[in-house]
Motif scaffolding. Structure first.
Motif, PDB file in Angstrom:
ATOM      1  N   SER A 183       0.998  -0.941   0.011  1.00  0.00           N
ATOM      2  CA  SER A 183       0.264   0.052   0.365  1.00  0.00           C
ATOM      3  C   SER A 183       0.894   0.972   0.094  1.00  0.00           C
ATOM      4  CB  SER A 183      -0.577   0.322   1.216  1.00  0.00           C
ATOM      5  OG  SER A 183      -1.871   0.807   1.423  1.00  0.00           O
ATOM      6  N   ALA A 184       1.552   1.073   0.721  1.00  0.00           N
ATOM      7  CA  ALA A 184       2.515   2.495   0.865  1.00  0.00           C
ATOM      8  C   ALA A 184       3.213   2.720  -0.677  1.00  0.00           C
ATOM      9  CB  ALA A 184       2.981   2.550   2.843  1.00  0.00           C
ATOM     10  N   ARG A 185       3.823   1.489  -0.833  1.00  0.00           N
ATOM     11  CA  ARG A 185       4.857   1.791  -1.559  1.00  0.00           C
ATOM     12  C   ARG A 185       4.782   2.479  -2.889  1.00  0.00           C
ATOM     13  NH1 ARG A 185       7.703  -3.100  -2.130  1.00  0.00           N
ATOM     14  NH2 ARG A 185       8.263  -2.733  -3.635  1.00  0.00           N
ATOM     15  N   GLN A 186       5.847   3.079  -3.501  1.00  0.00           N
ATOM     16  CA  GLN A 186       5.657   3.837  -4.656  1.00  0.00           C
ATOM     17  C   GLN A 186       5.736   2.842  -5.858  1.00  0.00           C
ATOM     18  OE1 GLN A 186       5.863   8.012  -5.648  1.00  0.00           O
ATOM     19  NE2 GLN A 186       4.811   7.551  -3.227  1.00  0.00           N
ATOM     20  N   LEU A 187       4.819   2.829  -7.045  1.00  0.00           N
ATOM     21  CA  LEU A 187       4.490   2.350  -8.181  1.00  0.00           C
ATOM     22  C   LEU A 187       6.191   2.525  -8.627  1.00  0.00           C
ATOM     23  CD1 LEU A 187       1.612   4.044 -10.155  1.00  0.00           C
ATOM     24  CD2 LEU A 187       1.653   1.793  -8.467  1.00  0.00           C
ATOM     25  N   GLU A 188       6.516   3.666  -9.212  1.00  0.00           N
ATOM     26  CA  GLU A 188       7.892   3.425  -9.622  1.00  0.00           C
ATOM     27  C   GLU A 188       8.804   2.212  -9.109  1.00  0.00           C
ATOM     28  OE1 GLU A 188      10.982   7.017 -10.195  1.00  0.00           O
ATOM     29  OE2 GLU A 188      10.231   6.690  -8.220  1.00  0.00           O
ATOM     30  N   GLY A 189       9.087   1.465  -8.065  1.00  0.00           N
ATOM     31  CA  GLY A 189       9.131   0.504  -7.171  1.00  0.00           C
ATOM     32  C   GLY A 189       9.495  -1.416  -7.511  1.00  0.00           C
ATOM     33  N   LEU A 190       7.972  -1.149  -7.806  1.00  0.00           N
ATOM     34  CA  LEU A 190       6.969  -2.360  -8.098  1.00  0.00           C
ATOM     35  C   LEU A 190       8.497  -3.159  -8.923  1.00  0.00           C
ATOM     36  CD1 LEU A 190       3.467  -1.634  -7.209  1.00  0.00           C
ATOM     37  CD2 LEU A 190       4.997  -1.905  -5.596  1.00  0.00           C
ATOM     38  N   SER A 191       7.864  -4.928  -8.565  1.00  0.00           N
ATOM     39  CA  SER A 191       7.703  -5.315  -9.413  1.00  0.00           C
ATOM     40  C   SER A 191       6.926  -5.893 -10.584  1.00  0.00           C
ATOM     41  CB  SER A 191       8.786  -6.685  -9.283  1.00  0.00           C
ATOM     42  OG  SER A 191       7.896  -7.675  -8.685  1.00  0.00           O
ATOM     43  N   GLY A 192       7.155  -6.337 -11.894  1.00  0.00           N
ATOM     44  CA  GLY A 192       6.220  -6.727 -12.486  1.00  0.00           C
ATOM     45  C   GLY A 192       5.003  -7.892 -11.796  1.00  0.00           C
ATOM     46  N   GLY A 193       5.420  -8.754 -11.324  1.00  0.00           N
ATOM     47  CA  GLY A 193       4.168  -9.343 -10.535  1.00  0.00           C
ATOM     48  C   GLY A 193       3.284  -8.330  -9.647  1.00  0.00           C
ATOM     49  N   GLN A 194       4.060  -7.693  -8.735  1.00  0.00           N
ATOM     50  CA  GLN A 194       3.894  -6.688  -8.040  1.00  0.00           C
ATOM     51  C   GLN A 194       2.704  -5.675  -8.680  1.00  0.00           C
ATOM     52  OE1 GLN A 194       7.112  -5.359  -5.911  1.00  0.00           O
ATOM     53  NE2 GLN A 194       6.867  -6.565  -4.409  1.00  0.00           N
ATOM     54  N   MET A 195       3.606  -4.998  -9.769  1.00  0.00           N
ATOM     55  CA  MET A 195       2.584  -4.364 -10.345  1.00  0.00           C
ATOM     56  C   MET A 195       1.465  -4.893 -10.451  1.00  0.00           C
ATOM     57  SD  MET A 195       2.894  -1.034 -11.970  1.00  0.00           S
ATOM     58  CE  MET A 195       1.951  -0.081 -12.265  1.00  0.00           C
ATOM     59  N   GLN A 196       1.508  -5.916 -11.292  1.00  0.00           N
ATOM     60  CA  GLN A 196      -0.229  -6.309 -11.679  1.00  0.00           C
ATOM     61  C   GLN A 196      -0.844  -6.820 -11.254  1.00  0.00           C
ATOM     62  OE1 GLN A 196      -0.943  -7.100 -15.043  1.00  0.00           O
ATOM     63  NE2 GLN A 196       0.729  -7.604 -15.190  1.00  0.00           N
ATOM     64  N   ARG A 197      -0.018  -7.258 -10.116  1.00  0.00           N
ATOM     65  CA  ARG A 197      -1.424  -7.379  -8.633  1.00  0.00           C
ATOM     66  C   ARG A 197      -1.848  -6.533  -8.399  1.00  0.00           C
ATOM     67  NH1 ARG A 197      -0.619 -12.575  -6.088  1.00  0.00           N
ATOM     68  NH2 ARG A 197       0.927 -13.334  -7.097  1.00  0.00           N
ATOM     69  N   VAL A 198      -1.572  -5.132  -8.649  1.00  0.00           N
ATOM     70  CA  VAL A 198      -1.752  -3.427  -8.054  1.00  0.00           C
ATOM     71  C   VAL A 198      -2.897  -3.072  -9.288  1.00  0.00           C
ATOM     72  CG1 VAL A 198      -0.918  -1.138  -7.762  1.00  0.00           C
ATOM     73  CG2 VAL A 198       0.424  -3.534  -6.739  1.00  0.00           C
ATOM     74  N   LEU A 199      -2.323  -3.393 -10.250  1.00  0.00           N
ATOM     75  CA  LEU A 199      -3.408  -3.665 -11.462  1.00  0.00           C
ATOM     76  C   LEU A 199      -4.514  -3.465 -11.608  1.00  0.00           C
ATOM     77  CD1 LEU A 199      -0.952  -2.865 -14.390  1.00  0.00           C
ATOM     78  CD2 LEU A 199      -1.998  -1.249 -13.634  1.00  0.00           C
ATOM     79  N   LEU A 200      -4.420  -4.761 -10.955  1.00  0.00           N
ATOM     80  CA  LEU A 200      -5.176  -6.128 -10.933  1.00  0.00           C
ATOM     81  C   LEU A 200      -6.697  -5.309  -9.459  1.00  0.00           C
ATOM     82  CD1 LEU A 200      -7.487  -8.701 -11.824  1.00  0.00           C
ATOM     83  CD2 LEU A 200      -5.628  -9.693  -9.868  1.00  0.00           C
ATOM     84  N   ALA A 201      -6.081  -5.048  -8.275  1.00  0.00           N
ATOM     85  CA  ALA A 201      -6.669  -4.524  -6.963  1.00  0.00           C
ATOM     86  C   ALA A 201      -7.154  -3.364  -7.646  1.00  0.00           C
ATOM     87  CB  ALA A 201      -5.706  -4.327  -6.036  1.00  0.00           C
ATOM     88  N   ARG A 202      -6.830  -2.113  -8.289  1.00  0.00           N
ATOM     89  CA  ARG A 202      -7.396  -1.582  -9.404  1.00  0.00           C
ATOM     90  C   ARG A 202      -8.390  -1.895  -9.690  1.00  0.00           C
ATOM     91  NH1 ARG A 202      -8.871   2.877 -12.489  1.00  0.00           N
ATOM     92  NH2 ARG A 202      -8.995   1.297 -13.835  1.00  0.00           N
ATOM     93  N   ALA A 203      -8.772  -2.366 -10.844  1.00  0.00           N
ATOM     94  CA  ALA A 203     -10.241  -2.730 -11.261  1.00  0.00           C
ATOM     95  C   ALA A 203     -10.995  -3.545 -10.503  1.00  0.00           C
ATOM     96  CB  ALA A 203      -9.516  -3.835 -12.441  1.00  0.00           C
ATOM     97  N   LEU A 204     -10.423  -4.328  -9.709  1.00  0.00           N
ATOM     98  CA  LEU A 204     -11.190  -4.799  -8.965  1.00  0.00           C
ATOM     99  C   LEU A 204     -12.602  -3.713  -8.194  1.00  0.00           C
ATOM    100  CD1 LEU A 204     -10.006  -7.838  -7.322  1.00  0.00           C
ATOM    101  CD2 LEU A 204     -10.805  -7.977  -9.506  1.00  0.00           C
ATOM    102  N   LEU A 205     -11.670  -2.403  -7.541  1.00  0.00           N
ATOM    103  CA  LEU A 205     -12.277  -1.965  -6.793  1.00  0.00           C
ATOM    104  C   LEU A 205     -13.497  -0.523  -7.824  1.00  0.00           C
ATOM    105  CD1 LEU A 205      -9.308   0.113  -5.639  1.00  0.00           C
ATOM    106  CD2 LEU A 205     -11.425  -0.661  -4.216  1.00  0.00           C
ATOM    107  N   GLN A 206     -13.049  -1.018  -9.260  1.00  0.00           N
ATOM    108  CA  GLN A 206     -14.121  -0.141  -9.530  1.00  0.00           C
ATOM    109  C   GLN A 206     -15.636  -1.147  -9.914  1.00  0.00           C
ATOM    110  OE1 GLN A 206     -13.163   2.695 -11.016  1.00  0.00           O
ATOM    111  NE2 GLN A 206     -10.865   1.585  -9.996  1.00  0.00           N
TER     112      GLN A 206
END
Lengths: 261, 249
Positions: free
Chosen positions: B113-136
């Motif tokens: 949650s507190a991390r900057q997007l820049e520093g995320l790995s590919g897999g982490q980014m994928q999860r965050v993108l999915l979480a954002r989509a779920l929130l819609q």
């Protein structure tokens, strides 16, 4: 108080700097520095236009800035790369502007428009500057959600029901307004500096787009205030002094971020 | 009615026709997977269905009030843009902390949650993108090559998660993939694409369709062939031509 030329100069410089500080982050995020530069260079052409058609310098510069936007879109649609398109536009517009101003045989000092002359702003200029600041601030607040979504990703904006083209048009108009009022305060050659430097100074210290815009405005305001003070103290030109202070703040910001790491 | 209906979709890029004659619909709650070789128009089709790309001709109709949870192939984020995971999840609309925690937990990314997007790995980014989509709270979740850059276990986990999410939210899922052997088992419908729809149906039907075999190899049989195929792209080209040939007639 506004009868005093020093007070007018201060409020003019603050207004322009804060307006530039507000949209500066978007210029950084969308990599529009050269675009802003082209608009500013074309401002000299706008000054010539204002003489030719007997309209205000503000209107003339606004027109020339919008002309840059239209030319840019046309050229890039015709397979020119964006940096060469901007190079062609910026310097042709500046050259035609300088020639046109000379041909108009008006007793004007072109330097006033290249480097600004904040000490001679009239009350009407001041009113225009603050109106632009309010309009830009209101636009940012109104479009904020859409703008941030668009900055993050075109596709996310489109699938969320926003229109990237519309937001981009808004940003271009805001940029044209800021350039049009900025000519008087910091001049055509240095207005881009006020768009980029405060935003770049803010970047290392913030963790959200909102914070970056706010800190950018603070840096811009401090630069305007400090620059004008320095100009009075050392009897130096106001516009360049303001940009010098912004640059010094940038270096300090960088040092602080390096030390904190 | 269907969530999304597409008719006569065609898309050209600079005179080159990438996709033509596509008719399809997406129904409530189904998992649809689009497969096809590189350059077959998979992402183009998904982006047109999502409304991120305008078709050159044809129409895409969304059901009234359709909410799309779109997960792009990757997010090319400006380095100048400061953005924490928490702030990103508020794009475009602000979400409550409780919802955000729930969504992050759902994709096993609650520590980010507190991390900057820049520093995320590919897999982490994928999860965050999915979480954002779920929130819609989407009616349809659209994923563009969601498992790119994940290892085998990561891919299997990801697909299992998508299947669970479909159960939980009842949303349709539409994804683009080239990892056939894993996707196939989770999908209700597979669409085999190569500039047009070559064949479509349940994984079993598609797997045995001659058009599919033409695209993805005929040397060996069953899933093993598909799996091997991933590491052997040299045959793609020849088979692509075969497929286009047979269909265009």
């Amino acid at each position: 108080m506004l009868d005093d030329f020093a007070a007018r100069a201060l409020f003019a410089a603050l207004g322009v700097a804060m307006a530039a500080g507000l949209i500066g982050p978007f210029v950084v995020w969308r990599r529009m520095a050269y675009f802003g530069d082209a608009m500013a260079h074309a401002a000299i052409l706008g000054v010539a236009l204002s003489f030719g058609f007997a309209i205000s310098v503000f209107s003339g510069v606004l027109l020339s800035a919008l002309l840059v936007a239209v030319l840019f879109l046309t050229l890039t649609h015709r397979n020119q790369t964006s940096d060469s398109a901007l190079g062609v536009i910026a310097h042709s517009a500046l050259a035609f502007g300088l020639v046109a101003v000379a041909m108009s045989r008006q007793a004007v000092n072109v330097e006033t428009y290249l480097f600004g002359d904040v000490l001679t702003v009239a009350r009407s200029d001041l009113a225009m500057i603050w109106q632009v600041l309010l309009v830009v601030a209101a636009w940012l607040i109104w479009r904020w959600r859409a703008l941030v979504t668009w900055i993050v990703s075109d596709d996310l904006a489109l699938t969320s029901g926003y229109h990237p083209k519309r937001e981009e048009l808004g940003l271009i108009l805001a940029l044209a307004l800021v350039v049009a009022v900025g000519i008087k305060a910091v001049g055509a050659l240095l207005i881009t500096a006020m768009l980029i430097i405060p935003a770049a100074s803010a970047r290392p210290h913030v963790r959200s787009p909102e914070a970056m815009v706010l800190l950018s405005v603070v840096f811009a305001g401090v630069s305007a205030f400090g620059g004008l003070k320095a100009a009075f103290m050392f009897d130096t030109p106001a516009g360049p002094s303001i940009v010098c202070v912004a640059a010094v703040l940038f270096i300090c910001s960088l040092l602080v971020s390096v030390i904190r790491r | 009615m269907s969530l999304i209906e597409a008719q006569g979709l065609e898309r050209r890029f600079g005179g080159e026709t990438v996709l033509h004659g596509v008719n399809l619909s997406v129904e409530r709650g189904e998992i649809v997977t689009i497969v096809g070789p590189n350059g077959s128009g998979k992402s183009t089709l998904l982006r047109m269905l999502a409304g991120a790309l305008t078709p050159s001709s044809g129409t895409v109709t969304h059901a009234k009030g359709l909410v799309i949870g779109y997960v792009p192939q990757k997010l090319t984020l400006e380095t100048g843009l400061p953005m924490s995971v928490r702030r990103f999840l508020d794009v475009p609309k602000r979400q409550s902390d409780a919802d955000v925690i729930h969504a992050l937990k759902r994709v096993s990314a609650e520590t980010l949650s507190a991390r900057q997007l820049e520093g995320l790995s590919g897999g982490q980014m994928q999860r965050v993108l999915l979480a954002r989509a779920l929130l819609q709270k989407p009616d349809v979740l659209m994923l563009d090559e969601p498992t790119q850059g994940l290892d085998q276990t990561g891919q299997a986990d990801f697909y299992r998660m998508i299947e669970e999410l479909r159960q939980e939210l009842g949303c349709a899922v539409m994804m683009v993939s080239h990892e056939l052997h894993v996707v196939m088992s989770a999908s209700d419908r597979v669409i085999c694409l190569n500039g047009h729809i070559c064949c479509q149906g349940t994984p079993e039907i598609v797997q045995s369709a001659p058009e599919y075999r033409a695209l993805f190899g005929t040397g060996t049989h069953g899933t093993l062939a598909l799996y091997r195929h991933e590491h052997d792209h040299t045959h793609d080209h020849v088979h692509d031509e075969n497929c286009a040939h047979g269909e265009d007639a």
